[in-house]
Scaffold this active site. Structure first.
Site, mmCIF file in Angstrom:
data_model
loop_
_atom_site.group_PDB
_atom_site.id
_atom_site.type_symbol
_atom_site.label_atom_id
_atom_site.label_comp_id
_atom_site.label_asym_id
_atom_site.label_seq_id
_atom_site.Cartn_x
_atom_site.Cartn_y
_atom_site.Cartn_z
ATOM 1 N N LYS A 1 0.833 -1.197 0.000
ATOM 2 C CA LYS A 1 0.000 0.000 0.000
ATOM 3 C C LYS A 1 0.877 1.260 0.000
ATOM 4 O O LYS A 1 2.091 1.181 0.177
ATOM 5 C CB LYS A 1 -0.953 -0.055 1.187
HETATM 6 C C1 LIG Z 1 -5.536 -4.174 0.669
HETATM 7 C C2 LIG Z 1 -6.996 -3.940 0.594
HETATM 8 C C3 LIG Z 1 -7.872 -4.251 1.652
HETATM 9 C C4 LIG Z 1 -7.451 -5.040 2.859
HETATM 10 O O1 LIG Z 1 -6.382 -4.537 3.551
HETATM 11 P P1 LIG Z 1 -5.411 -5.573 4.322
HETATM 12 O O2 LIG Z 1 -4.509 -4.670 5.076
HETATM 13 O O3 LIG Z 1 -4.730 -6.379 3.277
HETATM 14 O O4 LIG Z 1 -6.278 -6.404 5.211
HETATM 15 C C5 LIG Z 1 -9.199 -3.905 1.542
HETATM 16 N N1 LIG Z 1 -9.673 -3.299 0.448
HETATM 17 C C6 LIG Z 1 -8.885 -3.004 -0.600
HETATM 18 C C7 LIG Z 1 -9.484 -2.300 -1.779
HETATM 19 C C8 LIG Z 1 -7.527 -3.338 -0.578
HETATM 20 O O5 LIG Z 1 -6.756 -3.074 -1.637
#
Ligand SMILES: *Cc1c(COP(=O)(O)O)cnc(C)c1O
Length: 378
Positions: A188
């Site tokens: 992210k």
């Molecule tokens: C990464 C992601 C999540 C979940 O986040 P995690 O930290 O992996 O649990 C939820 N929604 C979207 C659109 C994502 O890209």
């Protein structure tokens, strides 16, 4: 072409660490406190300051943030949550975790985000929340639906997993008054290794979220050491953010202005290189206001062939995402969503991470143009 450049374009996504993360993790490791700790508190404070939000609640993942946000918004069995089918499956799993049903809606193929009109059309007497996904980092404006949602006391819970740092109007996403959820997973915009963050709407909601993340225990961790007992006053998950993860986040945040600049520059380089390419539509991320998380295109003909050609050429293309209403796990909530199904056949994400150079982007754009040219002569 150097080895690192090769490694760069072969990956669709990749974490980027600036260096100080290593010493920060070592210090946290040596502190001997691995649960939610003072480092986690510090990370929460810094993120709140950065966003200019009153307070934040750190959790173990973005999925946990969504789950807790939905529970805090009163979502449970018998309720429907309006959600785009076009998202990561984690968004939908969070709805199921809260005991509710997903009500899948379309996205605008130009932005891959939901729009007020489709939200209003999907309202039922069971709707309890709307879960917009800020696809690629782009803020979602549901102003036109707000009066109807407010009247029915329907909460908006933002899945801002892609959108850390992006703006909505003059505010950063998370400081607009919505109940916002961030992910700090490996790839992210900001990473903690694994982690997530909630931005509650009120101090009361912040309290609810803190209890939900910490097994329903009322006393904050720092106070618990000083008393002979503790109080469990309701349901709670074990979803705290470890100090080891928070330490990484603190170090990453100090370099976020570099992250923002690099991600915007990469996206703009792609946009310039892919202008007016026949058979291709770039998904608009509103780059002036967003910190882009993805560079997504729609391949209007022969996506699968183009995808495999690029993979064979060592280009790490991806498909974010296969629509959720077509997944076996969510089949009972399927409804026909022709625009989403079309986008699902066209979507392709290009390598997008901070190890890329301008030359890497030029090479990807070049290979993509070539693969598309052989499609149009077929
Ligand atoms: C990464 C992601 C999540 C979940 O986040 P995690 O930290 O992996 O649990 C939820 N929604 C979207 C659109 C994502 O890209």
């Amino acid at each position: 072409m150097t080895m690192t450049a090769q490694a760069g374009v072969s990956k669709n996504a990749s974490p980027f660490v600036y260096g100080p993360e290593e010493a920060a993790v070592l210090e946290a490791l040596r502190s001997g406190q691995y649960n939610h700790s003072g480092i986690t508190d510090d990370f929460e404070t810094r993120i709140a300051e950065f966003l200019e939000a009153p307070e934040t609640v750190a959790v173990a993942s973005g999925t946990a943030a969504l789950h807790i946000a939905l529970l805090a918004a009163g979502v449970g069995p018998g309720h429907e949550v309006i959600v785009p089918s076009f998202t990561f499956c984690a968004t939908v799993q969070a709805v199921l975790a809260a005991g509710a049903r997903p009500r899948f809606i379309e996205v605008n193929p130009r932005t891959l985000c939901i729009e007020s009109r489709d939200v209003l059309d999907a309202l039922t007497p069971h709707t309890r929340a709307v879960l917009p996904v800020l696809y690629g980092g782009r803020a979602v404006d549901l102003t036109d639906a707000q009066p109807a949602l407010a009247e029915r006391r329907i909460s908006v819970v933002e899945d801002a997993a892609h959108a850390f740092g992006s703006y909505q109007g003059p505010c950063r996403v998370g400081a607009t008054g919505a109940l916002t959820c961030f992910s700090f997973g490996p790839i992210k915009n900001l990473t903690c290794g694994l982690g997530g963050m909630l931005v509650p709407r009120t101090p009361h909601e912040a309290d609810i979220c803190r209890r939900l993340r910490g097994l329903g225990i009322v006393e904050p961790p720092a106070r618990r050491a000083k008393t002979t007992t503790y109080t469990v006053d309701g349901f709670g998950l074990r979803a705290q953010m470890s100090s080891l993860n928070a330490a990484i986040g603190v170090a990453q945040l100090a370099h976020f202005s570099e992250t923002e600049a690099k991600r915007r520059a990469l996206w703009r380089t792609y946009a310039a290189a892919l202008q007016d390419v026949p058979g291709l539509a770039l998904v608009d991320v509103d780059v002036d206001r967003s910190v882009p998380h993805l560079c997504a295109v729609r391949v209007l003909r022969g996506r699968d062939r183009v995808f495999h050609t690029l993979r064979e050429r060592g280009i790490g293309v991806g498909t974010h995402y296969p629509p959720n209403h077509l997944q076996p796990a969510f089949a009972q909530w399927h409804r026909p969503l022709p625009a989403t199904e079309q986008v699902g056949r066209e979507i392709m994400t290009l390598p997008f991470h901070q190890h890329l150079t301008e030359a890497d982007v030029a090479r990807v754009a070049d290979e993509l143009r070539r693969a598309l040219a052989s499609e149009t002569v077929r």
